[in-house]
Design an enzyme around this catalytic site. Sequence first.
Site, short mmCIF file in Angstrom:
data_model
loop_
_atom_site.label_atom_id
_atom_site.label_comp_id
_atom_site.label_asym_id
_atom_site.label_seq_id
_atom_site.Cartn_x
_atom_site.Cartn_y
_atom_site.Cartn_z
N LYS A 179 22.66 42.33 1.33
CA LYS A 179 21.92 41.73 2.41
C LYS A 179 22.78 42.02 3.70
O LYS A 179 23.66 42.62 3.72
CB LYS A 179 22.13 39.99 2.20
CG LYS A 179 21.07 39.68 0.97
CD LYS A 179 19.45 39.81 1.45
CE LYS A 179 18.62 38.92 0.48
NZ LYS A 179 18.30 39.74 -0.69
C1 LIG Z 1 13.37 36.51 0.50
C2 LIG Z 1 14.35 36.16 -0.50
N1 LIG Z 1 14.46 34.79 -0.70
C3 LIG Z 1 15.34 34.22 -1.77
C4 LIG Z 1 16.39 35.20 -2.42
C5 LIG Z 1 17.26 34.60 -3.32
O1 LIG Z 1 18.71 34.88 -2.96
P1 LIG Z 1 19.81 35.04 -3.81
O2 LIG Z 1 19.40 36.60 -4.75
O3 LIG Z 1 20.88 35.08 -3.07
O4 LIG Z 1 19.46 34.07 -4.70
C6 LIG Z 1 16.47 36.27 -1.62
C7 LIG Z 1 17.56 37.53 -2.14
O5 LIG Z 1 17.65 38.07 -3.09
C8 LIG Z 1 15.31 37.05 -0.83
O6 LIG Z 1 15.43 38.32 -0.48
#
Ligand SMILES: Cc1ncc(COP(=O)(O)O)c(C=O)c1O
Length: 383
Positions: A179
């Site tokens: 990210k």
């Molecule tokens: C649009 C979106 N929503 C939710 C998530 C979930 O985040 P995480 O991977 O930190 O659980 C991500 C990232 O992976 C994402 O890109």
Amino acid sequence: MIPIARPDIGAEEIAAVTEVLESGMLAQGKRVAALEERWAAEVGVRHAIATSNGTVALMAVFAGLGLEPGDEVITVSHTFAATANAILFTGATPVFVDIEPDTYLIDAKRIEAAITPRTRAIVPVHLFGLVADMDMIQAIADRHGLAVVEDACQAHGAMYRGRKAGGFGHGTFSLYATKNMTTAEGGLITTNDDRLADWLRLYRNQGMRSRYQFEMLGYNFRLTDLAAAIGLAQLDKLERNTARRRAIAAGYDEAFADLPVGTPITPDGRTHVYHQYTLQVGPARDAIVAALRDAGVGADIYYPIPVHRQPYIMERGLHADLPVTDGAAATTLALPMFPGLTDAEQATVIAAVRDAVARFAGTGGSHGAHGTTASAEAEAVAR
Ligand SMILES: Cc1ncc(COP(=O)(O)O)c(C=O)c1O
């Protein structure tokens, strides 16, 4: 292979982590508190609550809003599955609406038609680093008494009419490795709702208000100080790294201006933070991705199978008719985009794109003079 993404981890993060390790205080502590304070100020809200990842940030907010089976939440299918999964884990039902063809974001004009008496919330996803049409979304939410939860997992620092992503409704961010800002795994929630913030702080820590006083049913969704130390170092670099992403995007825009491809658009009043740089290349997309990879360019597809077509979603009867989403899934690709991309690497990417587009773009579509020949070639490469 030039990767699609590469975390910007340097001496600052290594020193910060070493300091925490040497302190012996590893779990949630003063660095988590510092990260929360700084992130709240950054987004311009009263509260930021750190969590162990972005998925549970979403889930915790949905739980805090009291979503339950039978409730409906309007969102998009053109997203990472976690958006819908977090809704499903509360027992509520995601209702997918289509996206705009040029921004790839929720088409706010379609939201009202999807509202029913069971609708509780709207979840715009600020995909690829661009904020959705928050004026229209907020107006609809106000009219119908709905909560707005921004999935800003890909949009750290993105702006909409002078306000930051995550500063409209309740915001959720991912701090996953690739990210725009990372703690390896981690998440942040932003809100101006004092009651919800208090509830979330308890919920992520077993419902404990003070030592072994369990005030409610909670969970362990904590972030570690080890991770927060990385996050603080990353936050110091966010503005510089966002500027670098924007400069890389400007370089791509200029290099592809004369090609029969669509480059990312930024509607007036918004700033794009380019978590991804997405090209619309038409039906020869798979052939172009294959050619780019052959040329050592780690192009990728976000997302090849939309959420509404995933088996576990279809089994739940949640399929929807989303032609624009299906089109984006079939015709777009993403190029390497990370602050550490060198000018030489970007030149390699640009040359490879120009070459692949010259060979394949228009095949199966309307562009290009050699459609038939190139189409056969495209199929061969795609396999
Ligand atoms: C649009 C979106 N929503 C939710 C998530 C979930 O985040 P995480 O991977 O930190 O659980 C991500 C990232 O992976 C994402 O890109």
